[in-house]
Design a protein around this motif. Structure first.
Motif, PDB file in Angstrom:
ATOM      1  N   TYR A  61     -17.658 -93.558 -48.268  1.00  0.00           N
ATOM      2  CA  TYR A  61     -16.229 -92.484 -47.630  1.00  0.00           C
ATOM      3  C   TYR A  61     -16.794 -91.229 -46.937  1.00  0.00           C
ATOM      4  N   PHE A  62     -16.793 -90.850 -45.884  1.00  0.00           N
ATOM      5  CA  PHE A  62     -17.711 -89.741 -45.224  1.00  0.00           C
ATOM      6  C   PHE A  62     -16.724 -88.877 -44.351  1.00  0.00           C
ATOM      7  N   GLY A  63     -15.813 -88.140 -45.109  1.00  0.00           N
ATOM      8  CA  GLY A  63     -14.579 -87.649 -44.737  1.00  0.00           C
ATOM      9  C   GLY A  63     -15.218 -86.286 -45.192  1.00  0.00           C
ATOM     10  N   ILE A  64     -15.271 -85.325 -44.212  1.00  0.00           N
ATOM     11  CA  ILE A  64     -15.781 -83.624 -43.894  1.00  0.00           C
ATOM     12  C   ILE A  64     -15.165 -82.501 -44.159  1.00  0.00           C
ATOM     13  N   LEU A  65     -13.599 -83.621 -44.315  1.00  0.00           N
ATOM     14  CA  LEU A  65     -12.741 -82.669 -44.053  1.00  0.00           C
ATOM     15  C   LEU A  65     -11.998 -81.700 -44.719  1.00  0.00           C
ATOM     16  N   PRO A  66     -12.468 -82.571 -46.517  1.00  0.00           N
ATOM     17  CA  PRO A  66     -12.466 -81.563 -47.330  1.00  0.00           C
ATOM     18  C   PRO A  66     -13.223 -80.363 -47.659  1.00  0.00           C
ATOM     19  N   LEU A  67     -14.583 -81.245 -47.580  1.00  0.00           N
ATOM     20  CA  LEU A  67     -15.562 -79.602 -47.059  1.00  0.00           C
ATOM     21  C   LEU A  67     -16.135 -78.925 -46.425  1.00  0.00           C
ATOM     22  N   ILE A  68     -15.380 -78.715 -45.305  1.00  0.00           N
ATOM     23  CA  ILE A  68     -14.734 -77.963 -44.251  1.00  0.00           C
ATOM     24  C   ILE A  68     -13.394 -77.166 -44.825  1.00  0.00           C
ATOM     25  N   THR A  69     -12.277 -77.692 -45.149  1.00  0.00           N
ATOM     26  CA  THR A  69     -11.139 -76.816 -45.889  1.00  0.00           C
ATOM     27  C   THR A  69     -11.783 -75.731 -46.913  1.00  0.00           C
ATOM     28  N   GLY A  70     -12.684 -76.523 -47.973  1.00  0.00           N
ATOM     29  CA  GLY A  70     -12.981 -76.097 -48.944  1.00  0.00           C
ATOM     30  C   GLY A  70     -14.334 -75.091 -48.802  1.00  0.00           C
ATOM     31  N   THR A  71     -14.424 -75.260 -47.845  1.00  0.00           N
ATOM     32  CA  THR A  71     -15.759 -73.882 -47.303  1.00  0.00           C
ATOM     33  C   THR A  71     -14.086 -72.430 -46.782  1.00  0.00           C
ATOM     34  N   LEU A  72     -13.430 -72.901 -46.124  1.00  0.00           N
ATOM     35  CA  LEU A  72     -12.768 -71.854 -45.841  1.00  0.00           C
ATOM     36  C   LEU A  72     -11.965 -71.635 -46.151  1.00  0.00           C
ATOM     37  N   VAL A  73     -11.611 -71.980 -47.972  1.00  0.00           N
ATOM     38  CA  VAL A  73     -10.761 -71.389 -48.419  1.00  0.00           C
ATOM     39  C   VAL A  73     -11.703 -70.521 -49.133  1.00  0.00           C
ATOM     40  N   VAL A  74     -12.750 -71.191 -49.910  1.00  0.00           N
ATOM     41  CA  VAL A  74     -13.256 -70.335 -50.335  1.00  0.00           C
ATOM     42  C   VAL A  74     -14.135 -68.716 -49.355  1.00  0.00           C
ATOM     43  N   THR A  75     -13.820 -68.938 -48.267  1.00  0.00           N
ATOM     44  CA  THR A  75     -14.852 -67.865 -47.872  1.00  0.00           C
ATOM     45  C   THR A  75     -13.369 -67.165 -47.724  1.00  0.00           C
ATOM     46  N   LEU A  76     -12.447 -67.090 -47.216  1.00  0.00           N
ATOM     47  CA  LEU A  76     -11.014 -66.426 -46.812  1.00  0.00           C
ATOM     48  C   LEU A  76     -10.954 -65.837 -48.063  1.00  0.00           C
ATOM     49  N   GLY A  77     -11.176 -66.268 -49.525  1.00  0.00           N
ATOM     50  CA  GLY A  77     -10.522 -65.481 -50.095  1.00  0.00           C
ATOM     51  C   GLY A  77     -11.419 -64.236 -50.881  1.00  0.00           C
ATOM     52  N   ALA A  78     -13.153 -64.611 -50.280  1.00  0.00           N
ATOM     53  CA  ALA A  78     -14.084 -64.115 -50.314  1.00  0.00           C
ATOM     54  C   ALA A  78     -13.869 -62.900 -49.673  1.00  0.00           C
ATOM     55  N   ALA A  79     -13.150 -63.094 -48.576  1.00  0.00           N
ATOM     56  CA  ALA A  79     -13.522 -61.945 -46.953  1.00  0.00           C
ATOM     57  C   ALA A  79     -12.370 -60.949 -47.884  1.00  0.00           C
ATOM     58  N   LEU A  80     -11.445 -61.689 -48.626  1.00  0.00           N
ATOM     59  CA  LEU A  80     -10.131 -60.413 -48.474  1.00  0.00           C
ATOM     60  C   LEU A  80     -10.991 -59.961 -49.808  1.00  0.00           C
ATOM     61  N   ILE A  81     -11.183 -59.873 -50.349  1.00  0.00           N
ATOM     62  CA  ILE A  81     -12.543 -59.304 -51.475  1.00  0.00           C
ATOM     63  C   ILE A  81     -13.195 -57.773 -51.129  1.00  0.00           C
ATOM     64  N   ALA A  82     -14.160 -58.900 -50.474  1.00  0.00           N
ATOM     65  CA  ALA A  82     -15.469 -58.164 -49.467  1.00  0.00           C
ATOM     66  C   ALA A  82     -14.993 -56.958 -48.783  1.00  0.00           C
ATOM     67  N   ILE A  83     -13.705 -56.955 -47.268  1.00  0.00           N
ATOM     68  CA  ILE A  83     -13.951 -56.060 -46.496  1.00  0.00           C
ATOM     69  C   ILE A  83     -13.447 -55.058 -46.827  1.00  0.00           C
ATOM     70  N   PRO A  84     -12.347 -55.021 -47.573  1.00  0.00           N
ATOM     71  CA  PRO A  84     -11.414 -53.756 -48.600  1.00  0.00           C
ATOM     72  C   PRO A  84     -12.885 -52.515 -49.239  1.00  0.00           C
ATOM     73  N   PHE A  85     -13.251 -53.452 -49.858  1.00  0.00           N
ATOM     74  CA  PHE A  85     -13.660 -53.150 -50.937  1.00  0.00           C
ATOM     75  C   PHE A  85     -14.766 -52.487 -50.204  1.00  0.00           C
ATOM     76  N   GLY A  86     -16.522 -53.225 -49.451  1.00  0.00           N
ATOM     77  CA  GLY A  86     -17.193 -53.443 -49.431  1.00  0.00           C
ATOM     78  C   GLY A  86     -16.824 -52.065 -48.286  1.00  0.00           C
ATOM     79  N   LEU A  87     -15.933 -52.267 -47.441  1.00  0.00           N
ATOM     80  CA  LEU A  87     -15.658 -50.903 -46.231  1.00  0.00           C
ATOM     81  C   LEU A  87     -15.106 -49.208 -46.854  1.00  0.00           C
ATOM     82  N   GLY A  88     -14.162 -49.871 -48.318  1.00  0.00           N
ATOM     83  CA  GLY A  88     -13.852 -48.836 -48.596  1.00  0.00           C
ATOM     84  C   GLY A  88     -15.565 -47.912 -49.496  1.00  0.00           C
ATOM     85  N   ALA A  89     -16.344 -48.467 -50.462  1.00  0.00           N
ATOM     86  CA  ALA A  89     -17.531 -48.209 -50.611  1.00  0.00           C
ATOM     87  C   ALA A  89     -18.648 -47.565 -49.494  1.00  0.00           C
ATOM     88  N   ALA A  90     -18.846 -48.263 -48.728  1.00  0.00           N
ATOM     89  CA  ALA A  90     -19.048 -47.730 -47.416  1.00  0.00           C
ATOM     90  C   ALA A  90     -18.819 -46.699 -47.172  1.00  0.00           C
TER      91      ALA A  90
END
Lengths: 298, 287
Positions: A61-90
């Motif tokens: 079974y080679f369904g790649i959708l769970p991997l794509i959604t996994g990447t999206l969820v993790v990356t979105l969460g990371a962006a929500l943290i990194a963008i405000p804090f990164g720009l604030g610090a900059a």
């Protein structure tokens, strides 16, 4: 003497030119090998089978959708943290901090950029995920959230250093002009400096997210490695599996040339194309900004 | 302007600045905390035996010498390939290239190389070096993979260093009868050297700490001896840390922290050297 010198210069100049072109060669080679090893997957597993929700390679079974959604969820969460804090610090480092503090903070943020991701993953396993489990009362701390937190930390140095450069590049006269007509330092930052540095800041955000998207080791170690579809909002608090982690975790065990091998290369190809898109867009934004600046100055 | 309006302006500025400094604090403090925490937890594990011995008892006891030596070899191998190529490419971009479409393509390619996920480099290394060129899972294949990944860092930093050398240096050298290459080799490169070296170290630092690109190209789970040819697989500190923190049950925590400490010592030591070279060169610079 004269002749041998010319001959040597000629060879050296050729070599230097070839080295200059090598970057193009390498990008092309990487693309070529990903195509060569990844495209056969499309013949072996039909596209409709790939776009399903079950990733279980042992039973084909080679369904790649769970991997794509996994990447999206993790990356979105990371962006929500990194963008405000990164720009604030900059902004703080570029505009607010006194000189001595800036000289202290910049190397510190660079230090974070230099920490190997495997070290962050290791602390993620031993410190971060047990505390998340206790704090949020979860069955396991190895979740997408743990991955997001680490990826946020990994993306921050990229965002800070590029955004700080962009803010720093805003001509001094803009700042002086705004202050002279009575704006406070705060108003100057928000209404003058940030808009002027807009495209550089945007580049910083894009490259930061790109960095998070491609990160492998830390995210593989803390997300619990469960390729399940992220369908609801609480997926953030459940184990996940990203595309990068899947390649890293499984490539070591597959037979060379098997279907599984080709599918993993296909996922690599998708990652390559995403990073290509992000980086080409980011660099054209920078080029456009440069052109506009030249027009204004001339 | 009325007095309350001024007060309000000042208040919002003060609030804003406090918020920004708080955010910076939240960004910076964890970095210090991580480094200090690993230092405190890891230093009890450090002993002569730990640094110079081979792993025993399924890696739960003994030392990590093969991983230390492996990371040293990998860094050296990466340097052998990426330094000449990267510096030459930077010289081309800074001294020879005209601003045209090809040069823009080269720049975009460099930006792309910098952005490609590290695990994709691993796949590429597996496809090209391990299988196609038949180097096998080896130091050579892993070093080559790491050097391509390191290239953009070295090129960008070196180009910037070369460009910061004033144009007048070149003009004088050429007017005294120096050829272009003589000017570059005797004048421009020596002046830019601290910046170039800083870039090289920062690039190699990244290579030394990476795991994903060597996972399938050269890293060995366990080796009872040191690699004795470039075609041998090798242990490496980052991969070893990954293995002992995820693959081995009942692993003593102290050994894990000790390994993490040695790894960040290696990497941050390089970072420190680069920072010192850069700031000393800046202080000494006469232009």
């Amino acid at each position: 003497m004269e002749k041998s010198l010319n001959w040597r210069e000629y060879v050296i100049t050729r070599l230097i030119k070839a080295s200059g072109y090598s970057a193009i060669l390498f990008v092309a080679l990487i693309f070529l090998f990903l195509l060569k090893e990844g495209l056969p997957a499309l013949g072996e597993v039909s596209l409709s089978k790939l776009l399903t929700t079950r990733w279980y390679p042992i039973e084909n079974y080679f369904g790649i959708l769970p991997l794509i959604t996994g990447t999206l969820v993790v990356t979105l969460g990371a962006a929500l943290i990194a963008i405000p804090f990164g720009l604030g610090a900059a902004i703080f480092i570029a505009e607010v901090a006194p000189r001595w503090l800036r000289e202290l903070l910049k190397p510190l943020v660079e230090l974070l950029g230099g920490l190997p991701s495997v070290v962050l993953g290791f602390l993620g396993i031993l410190v971060l995920s047990p505390s998340l489990r206790l704090l949020l009362n979860l069955p396991t701390g190895l979740t997408a959230l743990a991955g997001s937190l680490l990826l946020g930390a990994i993306a921050i140095p990229t965002i800070v250093s590029i955004a700080e450069d962009a803010l720093d590049a805003v001509p001094k006269s803009y700042r002086e002009g705004a202050l002279a007509i009575g704006a406070t330092a705060w108003q100057t930052i928000w209404r003058v400096i940030l808009p002027a540095a807009r495209s550089g800041v945007l580049t910083a955000v894009m490259l930061g997210i790109g960095r998070a998207l491609g990160e492998t080791m830390a995210v593989m170690m803390v997300t619990g490695n469960a390729p399940v579809m992220a369908t609801r909002w609480n997926s953030l608090f459940m184990p996940a599996r990203t595309m990068t982690a899947t390649i890293a975790a499984e490539m070591g065990e597959v037979a060379n040339g098997s279907v599984h091998y080709h599918v993993l290369f296909l996922i690599g190809l998708v990652l390559f194309l995403i990073s290509l898109a992000v980086n080409v867009t980011a660099s054209t934004v920078v080029f456009r900004q440069k052109k506009r600046a030249e027009r204004i100055l001339s | 302007m009325t007095r309350p309006a001024v007060l309000k302006r000042n208040l919002s500025q003060r609030l804003g600045f406090s918020l920004l400094s708080l955010m910076t604090l939240v960004t910076v403090l964890p970095i210090l905390a991580v480094v200090i925490y690993i230092f405190v937890k890891g230093s009890p594990a450090i002993s002569w035996e730990f640094l110079s011995g081979f792993p025993r008892d399924g890696m739960r006891q003994g030392g990590i010498l093969p991983a230390i030596v492996g990371t040293f070899y990998l860094t050296l191998g990466t340097a052998i390939f990426s330094v000449p190529l990267g510096v030459a490419a930077a010289i081309y971009l800074a001294e020879y290239a005209r601003e045209n479409t090809v040069t823009r393509a080269i720049r975009i390619a460099i930006i792309n190389l910098a952005g490609i996920p590290s695990v994709v480099y691993g796949l590429f290394g597996l496809g090209l070096f391990v299988f196609f060129l038949k180097f096998g899972t080896s130091l050579l294949a892993a070093s080559l993979t790491l050097s391509i990944m390191t290239l953009p860092v070295i090129i960008s930093a070196s180009e910037e260093a070369l460009r910061s050398v004033p144009q007048s240096f070149r003009t004088v050298s050429i007017s005294l009868g120096g050829t272009r290459w003589q000017t570059i080799r005797r004048i421009v490169v020596p002046q830019a050297l601290p910046g170039i070296i800083t870039g090289i170290i920062l690039g190699l630092e990244r290579a030394a700490g990476e795991t994903a690109p060597i996972l399938f190209t050269g890293a060995a789970f366990f080796l009872p001896r040191l690699p004795n040819s470039p075609l041998d697989a090798t242990m490496a500190l980052p991969y070893h840390l990954f293995v002992i923190s995820t693959q081995i049950p009942e692993m003593p925590v102290q050994v894990q922290y000790g390994t993490a400490l040695v790894l960040i010592f290696f990497v941050l030591g390089m970072n420190l050297v680069a920072t010192v070279i850069r700031s000393r060169a800046r202080a000494r610079r006469q232009w």
